[in-house]
Scaffold this motif. Structure first.
Motif, PDB file in Angstrom:
ATOM      1  N   PHE A 539       1.071  -1.286   0.167  1.00  0.00           N
ATOM      2  CA  PHE A 539      -0.183   0.137  -0.121  1.00  0.00           C
ATOM      3  C   PHE A 539       0.604   1.471   0.512  1.00  0.00           C
ATOM      4  O   PHE A 539       1.593   1.937   0.767  1.00  0.00           O
ATOM      5  CB  PHE A 539      -1.101  -0.158   1.204  1.00  0.00           C
ATOM      6  CG  PHE A 539      -2.093   1.026   1.147  1.00  0.00           C
ATOM      7  CD1 PHE A 539      -3.374   0.602   0.007  1.00  0.00           C
ATOM      8  CD2 PHE A 539      -1.612   2.399   1.295  1.00  0.00           C
ATOM      9  CE1 PHE A 539      -4.014   1.552   0.233  1.00  0.00           C
ATOM     10  CE2 PHE A 539      -2.624   3.281   1.195  1.00  0.00           C
ATOM     11  CZ  PHE A 539      -4.088   2.947   0.564  1.00  0.00           C
ATOM     12  N   TRP A 540       1.232   2.235  -0.827  1.00  0.00           N
ATOM     13  CA  TRP A 540       2.284   2.396  -1.462  1.00  0.00           C
ATOM     14  C   TRP A 540       0.663   4.222  -2.041  1.00  0.00           C
ATOM     15  O   TRP A 540      -0.108   4.064  -3.221  1.00  0.00           O
ATOM     16  CB  TRP A 540       2.971   3.101  -2.548  1.00  0.00           C
ATOM     17  CG  TRP A 540       4.136   1.843  -2.059  1.00  0.00           C
ATOM     18  CD1 TRP A 540       3.534   0.617  -2.273  1.00  0.00           C
ATOM     19  CD2 TRP A 540       4.823   1.685  -1.213  1.00  0.00           C
ATOM     20  NE1 TRP A 540       4.407  -0.265  -1.585  1.00  0.00           N
ATOM     21  CE2 TRP A 540       4.945   0.339  -1.628  1.00  0.00           C
ATOM     22  CE3 TRP A 540       5.651   3.149  -0.907  1.00  0.00           C
ATOM     23  CZ2 TRP A 540       6.480   0.014  -0.562  1.00  0.00           C
ATOM     24  CZ3 TRP A 540       6.753   2.476  -0.145  1.00  0.00           C
ATOM     25  CH2 TRP A 540       7.092   1.234   0.152  1.00  0.00           C
ATOM     26  N   SER A 541       0.957   5.322  -1.195  1.00  0.00           N
ATOM     27  CA  SER A 541      -0.275   6.626  -1.368  1.00  0.00           C
ATOM     28  C   SER A 541       0.995   7.880  -2.195  1.00  0.00           C
ATOM     29  O   SER A 541       1.061   8.534  -0.761  1.00  0.00           O
ATOM     30  CB  SER A 541      -1.039   6.917   0.341  1.00  0.00           C
ATOM     31  OG  SER A 541      -1.945   7.898  -0.856  1.00  0.00           O
ATOM     32  N   TRP A 542       1.191   7.898  -3.112  1.00  0.00           N
ATOM     33  CA  TRP A 542       2.062   8.645  -3.880  1.00  0.00           C
ATOM     34  C   TRP A 542       1.188  10.239  -3.763  1.00  0.00           C
ATOM     35  O   TRP A 542       1.955  10.661  -3.411  1.00  0.00           O
ATOM     36  CB  TRP A 542       2.635   8.240  -5.482  1.00  0.00           C
ATOM     37  CG  TRP A 542       2.894   8.707  -6.323  1.00  0.00           C
ATOM     38  CD1 TRP A 542       2.461   9.824  -7.282  1.00  0.00           C
ATOM     39  CD2 TRP A 542       4.373   8.979  -6.465  1.00  0.00           C
ATOM     40  NE1 TRP A 542       3.416  10.639  -7.691  1.00  0.00           N
ATOM     41  CE2 TRP A 542       4.468  10.423  -7.621  1.00  0.00           C
ATOM     42  CE3 TRP A 542       5.682   7.780  -6.386  1.00  0.00           C
ATOM     43  CZ2 TRP A 542       5.650  10.115  -8.157  1.00  0.00           C
ATOM     44  CZ3 TRP A 542       6.909   8.678  -7.196  1.00  0.00           C
ATOM     45  CH2 TRP A 542       6.726   9.393  -8.113  1.00  0.00           C
ATOM     46  N   HIS A 572      -2.003  -0.835   7.470  1.00  0.00           N
ATOM     47  CA  HIS A 572      -2.185  -2.729   8.536  1.00  0.00           C
ATOM     48  C   HIS A 572      -2.414  -3.338   7.188  1.00  0.00           C
ATOM     49  O   HIS A 572      -3.312  -3.883   7.208  1.00  0.00           O
ATOM     50  CB  HIS A 572      -3.017  -2.556   9.877  1.00  0.00           C
ATOM     51  CG  HIS A 572      -3.509  -1.452  10.930  1.00  0.00           C
ATOM     52  ND1 HIS A 572      -2.566  -1.277  11.740  1.00  0.00           N
ATOM     53  CD2 HIS A 572      -4.166  -0.017  10.814  1.00  0.00           C
ATOM     54  CE1 HIS A 572      -2.556   0.453  12.420  1.00  0.00           C
ATOM     55  NE2 HIS A 572      -3.517   0.507  11.971  1.00  0.00           N
ATOM     56  N   LEU A 573      -0.855  -4.619   6.968  1.00  0.00           N
ATOM     57  CA  LEU A 573      -0.918  -5.115   5.955  1.00  0.00           C
ATOM     58  C   LEU A 573      -1.349  -6.401   7.096  1.00  0.00           C
ATOM     59  O   LEU A 573      -0.177  -6.880   7.619  1.00  0.00           O
ATOM     60  CB  LEU A 573      -0.331  -5.027   5.149  1.00  0.00           C
ATOM     61  CG  LEU A 573      -0.565  -3.542   4.324  1.00  0.00           C
ATOM     62  CD1 LEU A 573       1.514  -3.845   3.473  1.00  0.00           C
ATOM     63  CD2 LEU A 573      -1.530  -3.431   3.494  1.00  0.00           C
ATOM     64  N   SER A 611       2.703  -2.873  10.151  1.00  0.00           N
ATOM     65  CA  SER A 611       2.052  -1.377   9.906  1.00  0.00           C
ATOM     66  C   SER A 611       2.560  -0.445  10.038  1.00  0.00           C
ATOM     67  O   SER A 611       3.732   0.055  10.001  1.00  0.00           O
ATOM     68  CB  SER A 611       0.797  -1.490  11.908  1.00  0.00           C
ATOM     69  OG  SER A 611       0.161  -2.421  11.866  1.00  0.00           O
ATOM     70  N   CYS A 612       2.094   0.480   9.230  1.00  0.00           N
ATOM     71  CA  CYS A 612       3.003   1.998   8.955  1.00  0.00           C
ATOM     72  C   CYS A 612       1.626   2.656   9.510  1.00  0.00           C
ATOM     73  O   CYS A 612       1.438   3.359   9.248  1.00  0.00           O
ATOM     74  CB  CYS A 612       3.382   1.734   7.812  1.00  0.00           C
ATOM     75  SG  CYS A 612       4.083   3.038   6.825  1.00  0.00           S
ATOM     76  N   TYR A 613       2.718   4.268   9.631  1.00  0.00           N
ATOM     77  CA  TYR A 613       2.164   5.704   9.645  1.00  0.00           C
ATOM     78  C   TYR A 613       3.183   6.610   9.933  1.00  0.00           C
ATOM     79  O   TYR A 613       3.887   6.395   9.966  1.00  0.00           O
ATOM     80  CB  TYR A 613       2.161   5.189  11.946  1.00  0.00           C
ATOM     81  CG  TYR A 613       1.624   4.096  12.785  1.00  0.00           C
ATOM     82  CD1 TYR A 613       0.838   4.100  13.129  1.00  0.00           C
ATOM     83  CD2 TYR A 613       2.570   3.016  13.085  1.00  0.00           C
ATOM     84  CE1 TYR A 613      -0.064   2.698  13.738  1.00  0.00           C
ATOM     85  CE2 TYR A 613       1.713   1.682  13.694  1.00  0.00           C
ATOM     86  CZ  TYR A 613       0.691   1.845  14.470  1.00  0.00           C
ATOM     87  OH  TYR A 613      -0.040   0.728  14.910  1.00  0.00           O
ATOM     88  N   GLY A 645       4.546   4.839   2.214  1.00  0.00           N
ATOM     89  CA  GLY A 645       3.337   3.404   2.082  1.00  0.00           C
ATOM     90  C   GLY A 645       4.374   2.220   2.791  1.00  0.00           C
ATOM     91  O   GLY A 645       5.971   2.716   3.276  1.00  0.00           O
ATOM     92  N   ILE A 646       4.586   0.798   2.626  1.00  0.00           N
ATOM     93  CA  ILE A 646       4.694   0.235   2.747  1.00  0.00           C
ATOM     94  C   ILE A 646       4.752  -1.190   2.116  1.00  0.00           C
ATOM     95  O   ILE A 646       3.162  -1.463   0.835  1.00  0.00           O
ATOM     96  CB  ILE A 646       4.771  -0.917   4.372  1.00  0.00           C
ATOM     97  CG1 ILE A 646       5.471  -1.441   5.215  1.00  0.00           C
ATOM     98  CG2 ILE A 646       2.787  -0.419   4.471  1.00  0.00           C
ATOM     99  CD1 ILE A 646       5.238  -2.048   5.714  1.00  0.00           C
ATOM    100  N   GLY A 647       5.339  -2.173   1.717  1.00  0.00           N
ATOM    101  CA  GLY A 647       5.775  -3.316   1.470  1.00  0.00           C
ATOM    102  C   GLY A 647       5.729  -4.641   2.230  1.00  0.00           C
ATOM    103  O   GLY A 647       6.387  -4.644   2.431  1.00  0.00           O
ATOM    104  N   ILE A 648       5.140  -6.027   1.857  1.00  0.00           N
ATOM    105  CA  ILE A 648       5.647  -7.160   2.433  1.00  0.00           C
ATOM    106  C   ILE A 648       6.431  -8.023   1.915  1.00  0.00           C
ATOM    107  O   ILE A 648       5.425  -7.874   0.706  1.00  0.00           O
ATOM    108  CB  ILE A 648       4.835  -7.560   3.851  1.00  0.00           C
ATOM    109  CG1 ILE A 648       3.701  -7.458   3.087  1.00  0.00           C
ATOM    110  CG2 ILE A 648       4.843  -6.067   5.278  1.00  0.00           C
ATOM    111  CD1 ILE A 648       2.701  -8.351   4.419  1.00  0.00           C
ATOM    112  N   ASP A 649       7.100  -8.560   1.896  1.00  0.00           N
ATOM    113  CA  ASP A 649       7.140  -9.985   1.376  1.00  0.00           C
ATOM    114  C   ASP A 649       6.840 -11.433   1.814  1.00  0.00           C
ATOM    115  O   ASP A 649       7.067 -11.173   3.479  1.00  0.00           O
ATOM    116  CB  ASP A 649       8.518  -9.375   0.850  1.00  0.00           C
ATOM    117  CG  ASP A 649       9.425  -8.590   0.489  1.00  0.00           C
ATOM    118  OD1 ASP A 649       8.876  -7.735   0.782  1.00  0.00           O
ATOM    119  OD2 ASP A 649      11.171  -8.858  -0.357  1.00  0.00           O
TER     120      ASP A 649
END
Length: 664
Positions: A539-542, A572-573, A611-613, A645-649
């Motif tokens: 989830f990336w919010s450019w 929150h992923l 989670s990313c804040y 944003g954040i990405g998880i592998d």
């Protein structure tokens, strides 16, 4: 009585348009210069003579041209020559003729003049009294020389402040035309001094020249004359040079004059013409409620009518008339709001702004015509607020209403100078978002909660009012599809094949605090991005956090304007698989403390999710150039480096996963 917008006056024709003088100006052309233009298949203007005459109660614009019709498009344009006239203007047609085979052929008997209403803006709140006068000319031939001579007289109404102030902007012609003789003259017959200031003229190295202003006294003129002249186009990334002519007065002198006009409209008794409104105000429990009611009344119950011709040329409509008719332009609505706030004992001043040309206000010669809009400056509890009375979709107590960005303004208060609204930040986030994505067996349940305030709340209400629920859901579907990087898997037209159970609703709308909260839900199949047989949840919010235009701004004369919202976002992923908790981009945090933007990202990583804040604090109403802009662009580059944003592998099942579990 119907206005007469044009007159045919051959008696005003100048001698140069007559047959006996044709040979003289045809033969005096520089043949080499003329042939060079014709060889390029461009039209050639034998002469262009423009004279602007400023008078105490009127202005006359004279124009005389003789040019070739060697191009079919120019022939078409000449055949239907148009003029846009205000209600105060009259067109005088002196000469329309052609030179064909060395002979002057008068075409005044071959014209048909059409007068139609001219509409600049189809918005129902905007209107004007302008007319489009089109002169249809019969039997023009390719390779004719077309002669046209006209004058437009503008007589100001008695109430117009144009009787006291003159302003005119001159800019050089573009490069399409080549002129044998080019002449521009501004005549001053106003009985006052005019001031001429030169802006954005440059030397050969491209540096802006500091040219002294000229004073044009009464019965004097300023003239530009050139021979064998080709107009000049604006250079890329530069403002076109212009000369700013205006009545010689300072802003304190101007505001003294205008303030005297406005003061008589403030000296009224609200109880005498708005007794019912007074009763409503008196019944409210606090001053904050009264101010809110006053603003809501003027913004929502008084219909906005915009007449461009009247905006900058006439004294305001009386508050009593505005209240009775429930309509008025920005000046009228703002005056009424000030009168109501005066009754409440709240300090306010009408101010002039220019939303479209704000950057030029310190450059322009002082003039009341540098502005195109009126709003109200309110001082309450030692805080300054700017309220646009023409807005109809704003809500909330004074501190919660929409804050518009503009840099400069002029208080209509005797002795005022041009003032600057300093850059500002949102005290609390205008946007707060929480994105929850929980994936089980390759299906994601998504919940997207949003709280919007101020202008963002106003915008969302308008969206829900004017668009269907299905259209709004489609818009949110696309946002989630983009932010989750699903565009790498399938096209936009396939979103509905993967998104189901979608819904959106407003949970709460607090119009006092101007806050609105909504929730979007969706079920998304195959929510992972796949690269090299590996799965990623993103989830990336450019758009929220990356100001990509800052590094692309290279204009020499315009600074870069920043007007961005304070945003707090939680992402929150969660999945039903183990994730790579050591992946650098998953764990990456930042705390950017640039002078021009603050951006903090923190993370919480678990075995099966993260989670990313994000707390993003930029500025509104901030202009940057040079090193300051470089520093801001550098901060944005750091944000762009995976701090938006954040990405998880996902750790895939198999030997690697089993081995990794053994070593944990």
């Amino acid at each position: 009585m119907t206005n007469q917008y044009y007159f045919i006056k051959p008696e005003l024709s100048s001698p140069e348009t007559k047959q006996e003088n044709i040979d003289s100006w045809l033969k005096t052309q520089d043949k080499t210069f003329y042939d060079a233009q014709i060889a390029k298949e461009r039209d050639y203007c034998f002469w262009c003579n423009t004279v602007e005459t400023a008078k105490p109660n009127s202005r006359t614009s004279y124009n005389s041209m003789a040019y070739t019709l060697n191009d079919a498009s120019m022939l078409n344009t000449a055949g239907k020559t148009s003029f846009i006239l205000s209600e105060e203007e009259v067109l005088n047609i002196h000469t329309i003729s052609v030179v064909r085979d060395g002979k002057v052929i008068d075409k005044l008997d071959d014209i048909n003049v059409k007068v139609l209403d001219y509409v600049r803006d189809e918005n129902q709140a905007s209107f004007n009294d302008e007319k489009k006068v089109t002169v249809l000319i019969q039997d023009l031939h390719l390779n004719d020389i077309f002669l046209i001579e006209t004058s437009i007289e503008c007589k100001y109404e008695e109430s117009s402040i144009r009787n006291q102030f003159f302003r005119w902007i001159y800019s050089r012609p573009n490069s399409y035309w080549a002129y044998g003789k080019y002449r521009f003259e501004l005549k001053n017959e106003t009985e006052k001094n005019l001031e001429a200031n030169f802006h954005y003229y440059r030397d050969e190295a491209g540096s802006i020249l500091e040219k002294d202003k000229l004073i044009i006294e009464h019965n004097q003129s300023y003239t530009i004359e050139k021979e064998n002249y080709i107009g000049e186009d604006a250079k890329e990334l530069e403002v076109t040079p212009f000369i700013d002519f205006a009545t010689e007065q300072t802003y304190p002198e101007i505001t003294k004059t205008i303030s005297n006009i406005y003061q008589k409209f403030y000296q009224v008794n609200l109880t005498e013409f708005a007794a019912d409104l007074v009763v409503e105000l008196d019944a409210l429990p606090s001053l904050d409620h009264k101010i809110k009611h006053a603003i809501d009344f003027v913004q929502k119950e008084v219909y906005y009518l915009y007449n461009e011709a009247e905006m900058d040329g006439h004294e305001p409509q009386a508050a009593e008339v505005t209240y009775k008719t429930k309509q008025g332009d920005c000046k009228a609505k703002t005056v009424l709001l000030k009168v109501i706030l005066d009754y409440l004992g709240v300090d306010s001043e009408l101010i002039l702004v220019n939303y479209g040309g704000d950057i030029f206000l310190p450059v322009y010669t002082p003039s009341p015509f540098n502005f195109n809009h009126a709003i109200l400056k309110i001082t309450h509890n030692n805080q300054v607020y700017f309220i646009d009375a023409t807005m109809s979709n704003d809500h909330g107590f004074l501190a919660n209403r929409q804050k518009n960005s503009f840099m400069y303004y002029l208080e209509v208060k005797a002795g005022s100078e041009l003032q600057k609204q300093e850059p500002f930040q949102d005290e609390i986030p205008l946007i707060e978002e929480k994105f929850h994505c929980d994936v089980k067996v390759n299906v994601a349940e998504v919940i997207f909660e949003r709280m919007l305030r101020g202008r963002m709340a106003n915008q969302v209400r308008e969206v829900f009012k004017n668009e269907s629920t299905n259209d709004i859901i489609n818009r949110y579907n696309f946002t989630i599809y983009s932010n989750m990087a699903l565009h790498t898997k399938y096209g936009e037209n396939e979103i509905n094949n993967y998104f189901s159970n979608t819904s959106i609703e407003i949970l709460k709308d607090n119009k006092d605090l101007n806050e609105i909260s909504l929730i979007y839900k969706a079920t998304i199949s195959e929510p992972y991005e796949i690269k090299n047989n590996k799965r990623f949840l993103n989830f990336w919010s450019w758009g929220n956090f990356v100001d990509e235009d800052a590094s692309k701004h290279f204009h020499k004369d315009f600074p870069y304007w920043i007007d961005r919202n304070h945003i707090k976002t939680e992402i929150h992923l969660m999945t039903d698989h183990s994730i790579d908790q050591t992946e650098p981009y998953t764990r990456q945090e930042c705390d950017i403390k640039s002078k021009y933007v603050k951006h903090r990202v923190t993370k919480k990583i678990s075995k099966q999710g993260a989670s990313c804040y994000i707390d993003y604090q930029p500025y509104h109403n901030l202009t940057l150039s040079g090193k300051e802009l470089d520093d801001y662009a550098k901060a944005n580059k750091e944000i762009h480096n995976s701090n938006w944003g954040i990405g998880i592998d996902i750790i895939e099942d198999g030997l690697f996963k089993r081995l990794s579990q053994l070593f944990k």
